[in-house]
Design an enzyme around this catalytic site. Structure first.
Site, mmCIF file in Angstrom:
data_model
loop_
_atom_site.group_PDB
_atom_site.id
_atom_site.type_symbol
_atom_site.label_atom_id
_atom_site.label_comp_id
_atom_site.label_asym_id
_atom_site.label_seq_id
_atom_site.Cartn_x
_atom_site.Cartn_y
_atom_site.Cartn_z
ATOM 1 N N LYS A 144 0.980 -1.196 -0.113
ATOM 2 C CA LYS A 144 0.018 -0.059 -0.054
ATOM 3 C C LYS A 144 1.046 1.142 -0.020
ATOM 4 C CE LYS A 144 0.105 2.471 3.155
ATOM 5 N NZ LYS A 144 0.908 2.999 4.045
ATOM 6 N N HIS A 174 -0.010 -4.112 6.238
ATOM 7 C CA HIS A 174 0.409 -4.782 7.369
ATOM 8 C C HIS A 174 -0.366 -4.673 8.795
ATOM 9 C CE1 HIS A 174 2.132 -0.755 8.682
ATOM 10 N NE2 HIS A 174 2.399 -1.447 9.631
ATOM 11 N N LYS A 178 -1.484 -7.588 12.089
ATOM 12 C CA LYS A 178 -1.353 -7.535 13.578
ATOM 13 C C LYS A 178 -2.094 -8.377 14.555
ATOM 14 C CE LYS A 178 0.242 -2.760 13.174
ATOM 15 N NZ LYS A 178 1.439 -2.524 13.620
ATOM 16 N N HIS A 236 -5.043 1.700 6.260
ATOM 17 C CA HIS A 236 -5.086 0.688 7.443
ATOM 18 C C HIS A 236 -6.285 1.372 8.257
ATOM 19 C CE1 HIS A 236 -0.887 0.130 6.782
ATOM 20 N NE2 HIS A 236 -0.500 1.237 7.225
ATOM 21 N N LYS A 335 1.057 12.220 12.909
ATOM 22 C CA LYS A 335 2.412 11.920 13.054
ATOM 23 C C LYS A 335 2.716 13.017 14.575
ATOM 24 C CE LYS A 335 4.067 9.615 9.429
ATOM 25 N NZ LYS A 335 4.331 8.223 9.642
HETATM 26 C C1 BG6 Z 1 2.761 2.635 7.247
HETATM 27 C C2 BG6 Z 1 2.941 4.355 6.985
HETATM 28 O O1 BG6 Z 1 1.954 2.229 6.384
HETATM 29 O O2 BG6 Z 1 2.269 2.263 8.407
HETATM 30 C C3 BG6 Z 1 3.787 4.880 7.601
HETATM 31 O O3 BG6 Z 1 3.269 4.392 5.589
HETATM 32 C C4 BG6 Z 1 3.559 4.603 9.276
HETATM 33 O O4 BG6 Z 1 3.960 6.405 7.757
HETATM 34 C C5 BG6 Z 1 3.278 3.131 9.370
HETATM 35 O O5 BG6 Z 1 4.434 5.033 9.942
HETATM 36 C C6 BG6 Z 1 2.855 2.594 10.809
HETATM 37 O O6 BG6 Z 1 2.898 1.483 11.156
HETATM 38 P P1 BG6 Z 1 2.915 0.778 12.375
HETATM 39 O O7 BG6 Z 1 2.870 -0.616 12.396
HETATM 40 O O8 BG6 Z 1 4.291 1.230 13.116
HETATM 41 O O9 BG6 Z 1 2.001 1.324 13.215
#
Ligand code: BG6
Length: 490
Positions: A144, A174, A178, A236, A335
């Site tokens: 993605k 991803h 989880k 996500h 962020k």
């Molecule tokens: C990624 C984004 O898909 O997910 C990032 O591109 C983000 O910007 C990350 O930091 C967050 O993943 P996780 O698993 O660390 O929450």
């Protein structure tokens, strides 16, 4: 024992490969998931990168594995599974080494992981075909966000489908790997007590919040083009929303789950034109402090005086179907926020009639908290009597399923899980092309309206929960965000 397989990571020394994929295979190896002859083939742009690869990979592992996870002995054994090859994806003449390596065993399962910019997905698949590397046992994994909007996503999907059948295309998100996300499905579909209440008659609102404390992390080029809506919400957060809102699949299979998720995405009420101002907030962080240390603002990190890219988004979304009619789904991500947390909160309605006098204390409605990170837990808050007083006093108490306590030592790794699923041929935690299509169809009008309005994002200090307008979004509805780690019980 599982059969040997080849996984080829295109973009083998890129950020994704070094930060997530190689650590995931290191963990997989440690757990005995890499069968003896299996190979993790990583492509490097030139011979210098190949020569320095093992050093690069070792330092990436030390940096990105958790404390104490890197062990020299394990690394020395794991490195023999890594095969760096020099390959320029768009130069057909440079594919010989990969071709020879893979042709040593044409029968094994092949997983091609495209950890590369989408602009070269097509040329990469085309060259795989020209080199006769796509067998009937081949799968392709793509990251993605698929595309930049609905049009570019459709063209990427069309391009890949010229080489791989839909069932062999694994679109990864991803978050679906989880462990607690999968637990959300088991919680919903194996426990009668929740499923009976899982609708607009009992649920007041749902909050899905992914807050991060990191800033740009060296990804300025990508991030400034994408922004939080494309980077996080389109994939996500909408995937989490689908898992909360979907009907029960008839079985746990890719087709059934994806069909139900598609129905949810199709039912999202469009947010267009004047609705955008009413239902969305976009923010950008300015300098602030985190853990007592000063951190720069987005524009300083970017080294540019102007950018209207959003680093924070909050949205009030509705799903127009029978089950969810009028229930707001509040989505929020950003962020450089106050703390790192990914949480789904299901807020139930108040009881229909209050039988106790006001003197027993404030009644809190039940709340189900599903936390994905930093720790993995499921909590249910409910009212109970305070046992320390003989007077009738009520207070919220928590039923706590803390997986970090129960499964001590368990290291959850979403990428490991999902790559192993791709090897097994199980795509139930991957995304169908129609999910991508409907997600963009909902996102695009928001981006278009922001663009046309030329309004700037609302500013928020690094180390906070986002701009004030985000709190106001819920206050207008008489509600408030549940911020991780902060007591919400009045
Ligand atoms: C990624 C984004 O898909 O997910 C990032 O591109 C983000 O910007 C990350 O930091 C967050 O993943 P996780 O698993 O660390 O929450």
């Amino acid at each position: 024992m599982a059969k040997a397989f080849d996984i080829v990571i295109f973009g083998g020394v890129g950020d994704l490969a070094l930060r997530k994929l190689v650590p995931a295979w290191y963990r997989g190896f440690k757990e005995g998931k890499l069968t003896d002859d299996s190979r993790v083939i990583v492509t490097c742009r030139n011979i210098e990168a190949v020569e320095g690869y093992f050093e690069t990979a070792a330092s990436a592992l030390q940096q990105h594995l958790s404390e104490g996870e890197f062990e020299v002995e394990i690394w020395n054994a794991f490195r023999s599974f890594l095969f760096p090859v020099a390959l320029d994806i768009s130069d057909l003449n440079s594919w010989q080494q990969l071709q020879q390596l893979m042709n040593e065993d044409k029968e094994r399962i092949r997983v091609f992981y495209l950890a590369i910019p989408p602009a070269i997905f097509g040329v990469c698949c085309g060259n795989l075909k020209k080199n006769k590397l796509i067998s009937i046992k081949s799968r392709v994994v793509v990251e993605k966000p698929i595309g930049y909007d609905a049009v570019s996503a459709a063209s990427i999907n069309k391009e890949i489908s010229g080489y791989f059948k839909e069932e062999n295309i694994y679109r990864i998100d991803h978050y679906l790997g989880k462990e607690t996300v999968q637990n959300l499905m088991s919680l919903r579909f194996t426990n009668l007590i929740f499923e009976q209440l899982w609708n607009s008659s009992s649920i007041d609102n749902v909050q899905i919040s992914i807050s991060e404390t990191v800033g740009l992390e060296g990804r300025a080029g990508f991030y400034n083009e994408a922004g939080a809506l494309r980077d996080m919400i389109q994939n996500h957060l909408l995937q989490l929303l689908c898992l909360v809102a979907m009907e029960s699949p008839n079985k746990i299979s890719a087709k059934s789950i994806q069909t139900e998720k598609i129905k949810v995405l199709e039912s999202l009420r469009p947010i267009t034109l004047s609705d955008v101002k009413e239902h969305t907030v976009r923010g950008q962080y300015v300098a602030g402090s985190y853990n007592g240390e000063l951190v720069s603002g987005y524009l300083e990190e970017l080294n540019s005086a102007n950018s209207t890219t959003e680093t924070f988004v909050a949205i009030r979304a509705y799903i127009d179907n029978w089950r969810w009619s009028k229930v707001p789904f509040y989505l929020r991500t950003g962020k450089r926020m106050k703390s790192r947390c990914a949480e789904i909160i299901i807020q139930f309605k108040d009881v229909s009639h209050r039988v106790y006098a006001d003197s027993v204390g404030q009644l809190e409605p039940n709340r189900l908290i599903i936390r994905l990170q930093p720790d993995e837990l499921i909590q249910l808050t409910m009212m109970s009597k305070n046992l320390e007083t003989t007077d009738m006093k009520l207070q919220p108490a928590t039923l706590n399923l803390n997986f970090s306590d129960t499964y001590k030592g368990f290291k959850s790794d979403a990428y490991k899980r999902l790559m192993l699923d791709a090897v097994k041929g199980d795509s139930s935690l991957f995304i169908h092309r129609d999910e991508v299509k409907y997600a963009w169809a909902w996102i695009d009008p928001i981006i278009d309206t922001w663009k046309v309005s030329k309004s700037a994002p609302q500013l928020y200090r690094a180390g906070t929960w986002g701009p004030e307008e985000s709190d106001e979004l819920l206050q207008k509805d008489g509600r408030q965000w549940f911020n991780a780690g902060e007591s919400v019980c009045k």
